[in-house]
Design a protein around this motif. Sequence first.
Motif, short mmCIF file in Angstrom:
data_model
loop_
_atom_site.label_atom_id
_atom_site.label_comp_id
_atom_site.label_asym_id
_atom_site.label_seq_id
_atom_site.Cartn_x
_atom_site.Cartn_y
_atom_site.Cartn_z
N UNK A 25 0.80 -1.22 0.10
CA UNK A 25 0.10 0.02 -0.11
C UNK A 25 0.96 1.38 -0.07
N UNK A 26 2.15 1.20 0.21
CA UNK A 26 2.96 2.41 0.05
C UNK A 26 3.54 2.85 -0.98
N UNK A 27 3.28 1.81 -2.05
CA UNK A 27 4.07 2.20 -3.43
C UNK A 27 2.46 3.06 -4.44
N UNK A 28 2.99 4.22 -4.56
CA UNK A 28 2.23 5.18 -5.28
C UNK A 28 2.75 5.50 -6.77
N UNK A 29 2.17 5.68 -7.73
CA UNK A 29 2.38 6.47 -9.09
C UNK A 29 1.91 7.92 -9.07
N UNK A 30 2.86 8.71 -8.98
CA UNK A 30 2.63 10.08 -9.18
C UNK A 30 3.18 10.98 -10.57
N UNK A 31 2.22 11.40 -10.93
CA UNK A 31 2.35 12.26 -12.32
C UNK A 31 2.55 13.61 -11.86
N UNK A 32 3.95 13.89 -12.34
CA UNK A 32 4.56 15.42 -11.61
C UNK A 32 5.56 16.07 -12.44
N UNK A 33 5.94 17.10 -12.24
CA UNK A 33 6.81 17.77 -12.90
C UNK A 33 7.95 17.89 -12.02
#
Length: 138
Positions: A25-33
């Motif tokens: 649960x601690x792995x996230x995919x973040x779309x960011x600059x």
Amino acid sequence: MKIQTFFNIAIIYIIIITSQTKAQGTIVHVKSKILKIDSTKSFYIIDIGLKKDNGVFIISKACDNYLLKKIKIKKNVEYIFKLRYKPYNPNNSFLSKKDIIVEYADEKLVWSNKMKKTFYEECLNMCGLYIDNEGNSN
């Protein structure tokens, strides 16, 4: 005796399942600059953000993991980061609200819980200043 053994096995099983669920649960995919790239002797400090969601993580300068589809990251370009995230919530722990949690890299302050950004423990799809091209169109 058999009941005690059963309970011991059940407790161990619950602990294993709970720890695996928390890790997943601690792995996230973040779309960011990429907002800023800073460095210390051994690490790059990567500030990311998109609108009000800002974060920071560190990545080792030493790259011993070969990524097949890799591209060099650039400032002000958007990427998808695979990040390991650990929520720091003093309300759910033994810390009081006034306690400060900090993260350092080579004795340089990278993050504290007083900052208005998230600290990510690890970026799983980067090596040095290179990111795995899978899912990124740059």
